[in-house]
Design an enzyme around this catalytic site. Structure first.
Site, PDB file in Angstrom:
ATOM      1  CG  PHE A  29      -1.869   1.189   1.215  1.00  0.00           C
ATOM      2  CD1 PHE A  29      -3.055   1.126   0.511  1.00  0.00           C
ATOM      3  CD2 PHE A  29      -1.566   2.355   1.908  1.00  0.00           C
ATOM      4  CE1 PHE A  29      -3.935   2.215   0.492  1.00  0.00           C
ATOM      5  CE2 PHE A  29      -2.428   3.432   1.891  1.00  0.00           C
ATOM      6  CZ  PHE A  29      -3.618   3.367   1.184  1.00  0.00           C
ATOM      7  CG  ASP A  47       5.550   3.589   1.659  1.00  0.00           C
ATOM      8  OD1 ASP A  47       5.591   4.224   2.734  1.00  0.00           O
ATOM      9  OD2 ASP A  47       4.502   3.435   1.019  1.00  0.00           O
ATOM     10  CE  LYS A  65       0.043   5.789   7.654  1.00  0.00           C
ATOM     11  NZ  LYS A  65      -1.345   6.225   7.869  1.00  0.00           N
TER      12      LYS A  65
END
Length: 404
Positions: free
Chosen positions: A139, A224, A253
């Site tokens: 993702f 990532d 985040k």
């Protein structure tokens, strides 16, 4: 302006239905606790999906935000600003990177990374070297390019045609990777721990093979670390414990401790392919976000805090194992630091959200990672007493679901 009385039903009235939020409407948070509109208290094991790394309303972050709000909010990138430059210097001092691009989210950081990988290959080898290799269940965000590189076909349904030149392989399959990487490959993109894909760590052999194959074929290795970065695994970035260094790293985040900010980190050599006008972000690098992010990373990048993350992992694991000893609902507990996944036994596959709903009734906020995995991503400084109380709530929730 008219004052409105709003509740969960208001969402269905006025919001695009791409989300299905839970019934409760949180209105206040402090540390690892949240209170809803009715004043009910919850322990937060979700952390805004691994975002609120220092809990809710950390006093130092609040002070920095308030102080900066009296000085400068936004300029655009026609100018630069002191908070952005200071944050960039701090990031380059704590990791491999020499250059930084700021944006607002993990999706945008990954979009920049994928574009840069292709541009770098174009500059050095030509247009035929454009293939991106990614992995099943990955993702990387929700832009069209990001869902294409991500390895979950459900997110691409209805959006065809998607960008070409992306190949998906089984995660942790070294032989498949060796067979796929070629001189047409511009980048291999992976998460050190797949987050949305079920909290699945990459094996050391897999990461090492990815690095060696990229070196052999003049391709870039992209990590990532949107979810694993900024202390989440007990290192500032997860790659730091692997012996493998990427060429590009994406982070968001926890980077802002709850304030929206993202960044793409890379080397000077690779960054040169993003020349003037090649990419941009109106809000990226704004003074508010960068001020808060600098305060967050300064607090997080402390040896004792990072060591405590690993210690708290062990407490979570012991509590989850205790629950499993009694109810037998998990096949595996995995992850690192405070990114933890508990995979449900086949009997409960597809029903992870039932456990989330039951936990909420018991005063606990959880996450899922797909339909079969409970995911925990709390504050990195969550008190041990909150962990134990939250686990007591999870124990009651599991009992409720199992007994029907």
């Amino acid at each position: 302006m008219t004052e409105y009385s709003v509740n969960r039903a208001t969402f269905d009235e006025v919001m695009v239905p791409n989300y299905a939020p839970q019934k409760v409407v949180p209105v206040r948070g402090k540390g690892s606790r949240i209170w809803d509109q009715e004043g009910r208290e919850y322990i937060d094991f979700a952390g805004g999906i691994a975002v609120n790394a220092l809990g809710h309303c950390h006093p130092k972050l609040v002070k920095v935000l308030k102080d900066q709000s009296d000085k400068l909010w936004h300029l655009s990138n026609v100018y630069t600003n002191e908070p952005a430059l200071t944050l960039a210097k701090a990031l380059t001092e704590v990791c491999f990177a020499e250059k930084v691009f700021f944006c607002n989210s993990g999706t945008e950081a990954n979009e920049a990374a994928f574009k840069l990988a292709r541009k770098y290959a174009y500059d050095h080898a030509g247009p035929e070297k454009h293939e991106i290799i990614s992995f099943n269940n990955a993702f990387h965000g929700r832009s069209l390019f990001a869902i294409t590189v991500g390895g979950q076909p459900k997110y691409c349904e209805g959006y065809a045609p998607v960008p070409e030149g992306v190949t998906h392989l089984p995660f942790n399959d070294v032989d498949a990777l060796k067979a796929a990487v070629s001189d047409k490959t511009c980048a291999v993109v992976l998460e050190p721990i797949q987050g949305e894909g079920g909290v699945r760590p990459a094996t050391p052999e897999f990461l090492q093979a990815a690095r060696e194959l990229c070196d052999q074929h003049n391709a870039l290795l992209v990590f990532d670390e949107v979810q694993t970065g900024v202390g989440r695994t007990g290192e500032f970035y997860a790659y730091m414990s692997t012996g493998v260094v990427p060429d590009i790293l994406t982070t968001a985040k926890a980077l802002g401790g709850g304030f929206p900010v993202g960044a793409m980190l890379t080397t000077s050599k690779v960054a040169n392919s993003f020349g003037f006008g090649s990419h941009g972000s109106t809000y990226g690098g704004n003074a508010l976000a960068c001020s808060v992010a600098l305060a967050a990373i300064t607090l997080i990048n402390e040896d004792q805090l990072l060591a405590n993350v690993s210690a708290k992992h062990q407490l979570f694991r012991r509590e989850l194992e205790s629950i499993n000893d009694k109810f037998g609902v998990f096949t595996e507990i995995r992850g690192k630091g405070l990114l933890i996944g508990a995979e449900l036994v086949p009997e409960w596959h597809g029903k992870a959200k039932e456990f989330l709903a039951a936990a909420a009734e018991e005063g606990l906020m959880l996450l899922v990672a797909g339909p079969n995995v409970l995911r925990l991503a709390p504050s990195l400084i969550i008190p041990d007493d909150d962990i134990r109380q939250g686990m007591d709530a999870l124990r009651r929730a599991v009992a409720k679901v199992v007994k029907g």
